[in-house]
Scaffold this active site. Structure first.
Site, PDB file in Angstrom:
ATOM      1  N   TYR A  28     -36.544-116.025  30.879  1.00 45.16           N
ATOM      2  CA  TYR A  28     -35.692-115.403  31.892  1.00 45.16           C
ATOM      3  C   TYR A  28     -34.348-116.137  31.901  1.00 45.16           C
ATOM      4  O   TYR A  28     -34.157-117.103  32.636  1.00 45.16           O
ATOM      5  CB  TYR A  28     -36.334-115.514  33.280  1.00 45.16           C
ATOM      6  CG  TYR A  28     -37.544-114.644  33.523  1.00 45.16           C
ATOM      7  CD1 TYR A  28     -37.918-113.633  32.647  1.00 45.16           C
ATOM      8  CD2 TYR A  28     -38.320-114.835  34.659  1.00 45.16           C
ATOM      9  CE1 TYR A  28     -39.026-112.849  32.895  1.00 45.16           C
ATOM     10  CE2 TYR A  28     -39.431-114.044  34.920  1.00 45.16           C
ATOM     11  CZ  TYR A  28     -39.787-113.055  34.032  1.00 45.16           C
ATOM     12  OH  TYR A  28     -40.884-112.286  34.291  1.00 45.16           O
TER      13      TYR A  28
ATOM     14  N   GLY B 214     -41.727 -99.414  39.010  1.00 46.83           N
ATOM     15  CA  GLY B 214     -42.488 -98.345  38.380  1.00 46.83           C
ATOM     16  C   GLY B 214     -42.083 -98.165  36.930  1.00 46.83           C
ATOM     17  O   GLY B 214     -41.940 -99.133  36.183  1.00 46.83           O
TER      18      GLY B 214
ATOM     19  N   PHE C 101     -43.715-104.895  38.424  1.00 46.36           N
ATOM     20  CA  PHE C 101     -43.110-103.563  38.473  1.00 46.36           C
ATOM     21  C   PHE C 101     -43.744-102.683  39.546  1.00 46.36           C
ATOM     22  O   PHE C 101     -43.761-101.451  39.428  1.00 46.36           O
ATOM     23  CB  PHE C 101     -43.176-102.867  37.109  1.00 46.36           C
ATOM     24  CG  PHE C 101     -42.470-103.596  36.007  1.00 46.36           C
ATOM     25  CD1 PHE C 101     -41.270-104.255  36.242  1.00 46.36           C
ATOM     26  CD2 PHE C 101     -43.017-103.659  34.741  1.00 46.36           C
ATOM     27  CE1 PHE C 101     -40.617-104.937  35.224  1.00 46.36           C
ATOM     28  CE2 PHE C 101     -42.369-104.340  33.718  1.00 46.36           C
ATOM     29  CZ  PHE C 101     -41.172-104.983  33.960  1.00 46.36           C
TER      30      PHE C 101
END
Length: 299
Positions: free
Chosen positions: A71, A224, A220
């Site tokens: 990240y 989604g 998520f």
């Protein structure tokens, strides 16, 4: 109190154990701290804003942070932001990271061999300023969803035995791969994509984790199908209607629905926005009715 504005920390009954580590069920995902979009090589987020969000998350009751050495953006690293914001770390803070994927300095992806996992673990240790990692998830590449994970998970088990890792988890896996991992070493969590509209296979894995007493940690849950890019699909009228009825955002409804799938389900919503952080935390106090849950499950 309106759940949309409630900023109270989660209650003690909203906890679960990752091995011997107790965490509040609403945690924080660090992916969006580093740039205007995940893995962005362009404009980074303001450093002080990102560290402020992390400190505020802990103030609101977060003691479970999900991160990874991959990240990072052009000038920001999520792990180093966590280190800067929170070290010396609170005693109850649990930091979970992921290995197997990696990115070089240009941002290009690569996947570690079993022998390279130690280097990835040590990179997380260095960036976070820790002498051991609380939880390390073996994050599977999409191409390995049907293959064996024995060599990679076995390599992590050796690092656990060596004291570099306290607990192990797996991510982006099937029930068969979970069984394979558990035959090698104890597993404390499964971290998979999950949310409203999840297929039957994912529902079954969530239930299996509950039966085994393992934490199920969806990612998520808000985004989604948009995944790393954020929410993409237009929310249905059902989701919007439930949000209006409670005076909350659709993101809070999605989080609340996910948390109500079982007491073993944890949430790790990520944001670089203080207002969104407060909303995400408040979602832990939002209770949907059985009828609302059923309607959302049919989506």
């Amino acid at each position: 109190m309106n759940p949309g504005t409630n900023s109270a920390a989660p209650t003690s009954t909203s906890t679960w154990k990752l091995g011997d580590l107790t965490v509040n069920r609403v945690g924080f995902g660090a992916m969006r701290l580093t740039g205007t979009a995940p893995y962005d090589r362009g404009v980074p987020r303001d450093r002080e804003r990102s560290t402020g969000v992390l400190r505020r998350a802990v103030e609101l009751g977060v003691n479970h942070i999900d991160t990874a050495a991959y990240y990072f953006s052009a000038t920001r690293s999520a792990n180093e932001l966590i280190n800067r914001a929170l070290a010396p770390y609170p005693e109850d803070l649990v930091i979970a990271t992921k290995v197997w994927p990696g990115r070089d300095l240009s941002g290009a992806w690569w996947w570690a061999t079993p022998a390279q996992l130690r280097g990835q673990v040590e990179e997380n240790l260095r960036q976070l300023g820790r002498d051991h990692l609380d939880v390390v998830n073996l994050r599977l590449p999409p191409s390995r969803r049907t293959g064996s994970i024995g060599e990679h998970f076995g390599a992590l088990a050796e690092l656990r035995d060596a004291g570099l890792i306290r607990h192990l988890g797996i991510s982006n896996v099937t029930s068969e791969q979970l069984a394979e991992a558990m035959a090698i070493a104890p597993v404390v969590c499964v971290q998979n994509a999950y949310g409203i509209g999840a297929p039957d296979e994912d529902q079954a894995l969530l239930r299996l984790c509950g039966e085994l007493g393992l934490a199920f940690v969806p990612f998520f849950a808000i985004a989604g199908s948009g995944r790393e890019a954020g929410p993409a699909a237009r929310d249905s009228e059902t989701v919007r209607a439930v949000a209006r009825a409670h005076g909350v955002s659709v993101a809070q409804v999605r989080l609340a629905w996910t948390l109500q799938q079982g007491p073993h389900v944890l949430a790790i919503p990520g944001t670089g926005d203080p207002d969104h952080l407060a909303q995400n935390m408040a979602a832990g106090a939002l209770r949907l009715s059985e009828e609302e849950m059923a309607l959302l499950t049919e989506e």
